[in-house]
Design a protein around this motif. Structure first.
Motif, PDB file in Angstrom:
ATOM      1  N   GLU A  44      84.003 -24.707 -33.255  1.00  0.00           N
ATOM      2  CA  GLU A  44      82.896 -24.841 -34.406  1.00  0.00           C
ATOM      3  C   GLU A  44      83.392 -24.512 -35.706  1.00  0.00           C
ATOM      4  O   GLU A  44      82.689 -24.633 -36.658  1.00  0.00           O
ATOM      5  N   GLN A  45      84.547 -23.667 -35.822  1.00  0.00           N
ATOM      6  CA  GLN A  45      85.047 -23.303 -37.217  1.00  0.00           C
ATOM      7  C   GLN A  45      86.625 -23.419 -37.076  1.00  0.00           C
ATOM      8  O   GLN A  45      86.934 -23.564 -35.972  1.00  0.00           O
ATOM      9  N   ALA A  76      95.761 -26.067 -35.954  1.00  0.00           N
ATOM     10  CA  ALA A  76      94.553 -26.454 -35.965  1.00  0.00           C
ATOM     11  C   ALA A  76      94.287 -27.388 -37.032  1.00  0.00           C
ATOM     12  O   ALA A  76      95.062 -27.543 -38.069  1.00  0.00           O
ATOM     13  N   ARG A  77      93.329 -28.198 -36.742  1.00  0.00           N
ATOM     14  CA  ARG A  77      92.812 -29.334 -37.502  1.00  0.00           C
ATOM     15  C   ARG A  77      91.402 -29.479 -37.758  1.00  0.00           C
ATOM     16  O   ARG A  77      90.752 -29.346 -36.794  1.00  0.00           O
ATOM     17  N   PRO A  78      91.108 -29.746 -39.046  1.00  0.00           N
ATOM     18  CA  PRO A  78      89.347 -29.996 -39.028  1.00  0.00           C
ATOM     19  C   PRO A  78      89.026 -31.163 -38.448  1.00  0.00           C
ATOM     20  O   PRO A  78      89.800 -32.159 -38.250  1.00  0.00           O
ATOM     21  N   GLU A  82      83.036 -32.245 -40.311  1.00  0.00           N
ATOM     22  CA  GLU A  82      83.094 -30.732 -41.126  1.00  0.00           C
ATOM     23  C   GLU A  82      82.581 -29.592 -40.451  1.00  0.00           C
ATOM     24  O   GLU A  82      82.189 -28.671 -41.115  1.00  0.00           O
ATOM     25  N   HIS A  83      82.037 -30.016 -39.123  1.00  0.00           N
ATOM     26  CA  HIS A  83      81.456 -28.813 -38.487  1.00  0.00           C
ATOM     27  C   HIS A  83      82.238 -28.519 -37.116  1.00  0.00           C
ATOM     28  O   HIS A  83      81.941 -27.429 -36.518  1.00  0.00           O
ATOM     29  N   HIS A  84      83.075 -29.360 -37.061  1.00  0.00           N
ATOM     30  CA  HIS A  84      84.026 -29.196 -35.800  1.00  0.00           C
ATOM     31  C   HIS A  84      85.308 -29.110 -35.916  1.00  0.00           C
ATOM     32  O   HIS A  84      85.911 -29.771 -37.072  1.00  0.00           O
ATOM     33  N   GLY A  85      86.222 -28.690 -35.321  1.00  0.00           N
ATOM     34  CA  GLY A  85      87.715 -28.974 -35.440  1.00  0.00           C
ATOM     35  C   GLY A  85      88.258 -28.922 -33.948  1.00  0.00           C
ATOM     36  O   GLY A  85      87.843 -28.635 -32.959  1.00  0.00           O
ATOM     37  N   TRP A  86      89.784 -28.784 -34.124  1.00  0.00           N
ATOM     38  CA  TRP A  86      90.478 -28.870 -32.972  1.00  0.00           C
ATOM     39  C   TRP A  86      91.583 -27.627 -33.128  1.00  0.00           C
ATOM     40  O   TRP A  86      92.053 -27.540 -34.191  1.00  0.00           O
ATOM     41  N   ALA A  87      92.024 -27.235 -32.003  1.00  0.00           N
ATOM     42  CA  ALA A  87      92.887 -26.161 -32.025  1.00  0.00           C
ATOM     43  C   ALA A  87      93.797 -26.307 -30.864  1.00  0.00           C
ATOM     44  O   ALA A  87      93.561 -26.518 -29.572  1.00  0.00           O
ATOM     45  N   GLY A  88      95.059 -25.844 -30.767  1.00  0.00           N
ATOM     46  CA  GLY A  88      96.237 -25.903 -29.682  1.00  0.00           C
ATOM     47  C   GLY A  88      96.673 -24.487 -29.739  1.00  0.00           C
ATOM     48  O   GLY A  88      97.032 -23.919 -30.278  1.00  0.00           O
ATOM     49  N   PHE A  89      96.619 -24.125 -28.327  1.00  0.00           N
ATOM     50  CA  PHE A  89      97.164 -22.553 -28.139  1.00  0.00           C
ATOM     51  C   PHE A  89      98.134 -22.555 -27.001  1.00  0.00           C
ATOM     52  O   PHE A  89      98.293 -23.444 -26.005  1.00  0.00           O
ATOM     53  N   HIS A  90      98.948 -21.798 -26.901  1.00  0.00           N
ATOM     54  CA  HIS A  90      99.994 -21.283 -26.002  1.00  0.00           C
ATOM     55  C   HIS A  90      99.600 -20.060 -25.621  1.00  0.00           C
ATOM     56  O   HIS A  90      99.221 -18.929 -26.054  1.00  0.00           O
TER      57      HIS A  90
END
Length: 109
Positions: A44-45, A76-78, A82-90
């Motif tokens: 969400e951010q 991380a990418r928006p 404009e209300h959500h994004g994507w993120a990749g984690f290890h």
């Protein structure tokens, strides 16, 4: 990251899996794919790249309801709205009992 470089299979959850910051309780996002060593969230951010989090993964149902671990945000990418994004984690730190819980969760997916 190319799938050829991944060590473990990724699974798309069939149940709701959410990730929270263990210290502040902030909801980081909902898991859209998960493996033994990483995950991708819809957020969400926008999260900071190279940030390290103490995470609590929660499952809405099933045998395993919670798994705790440390994770590093690799990218991380928006989102387009404009209300959500994507993120990749290890996943960088996990106790043996939590790794066993994650394995049970993956088997259920």
């Amino acid at each position: 990251m190319d799938s050829e470089r991944r060590q473990y299979d990724r699974y798309r959850p069939t149940l709701t899996l959410e990730v929270f910051d263990r210290h502040g309780g902030q909801r980081l996002g909902r898991i859209v794919d998960l493996s033994r060593d990483g995950f991708m969230l819809v957020t969400e951010q926008l999260l900071s790249v190279d940030s390290v989090w103490e995470c609590r993964l929660t499952a809405a149902s099933g045998e395993v309801r919670e798994v705790s671990f440390g994770a590093d945000c690799l990218w991380a990418r928006p989102g387009t709205d404009e209300h959500h994004g994507w993120a990749g984690f290890h996943i960088i730190d996990m106790a043996e009992d939590q790794a066993a819980r994650l394995e049970l969760l993956l088997q259920a997916l």
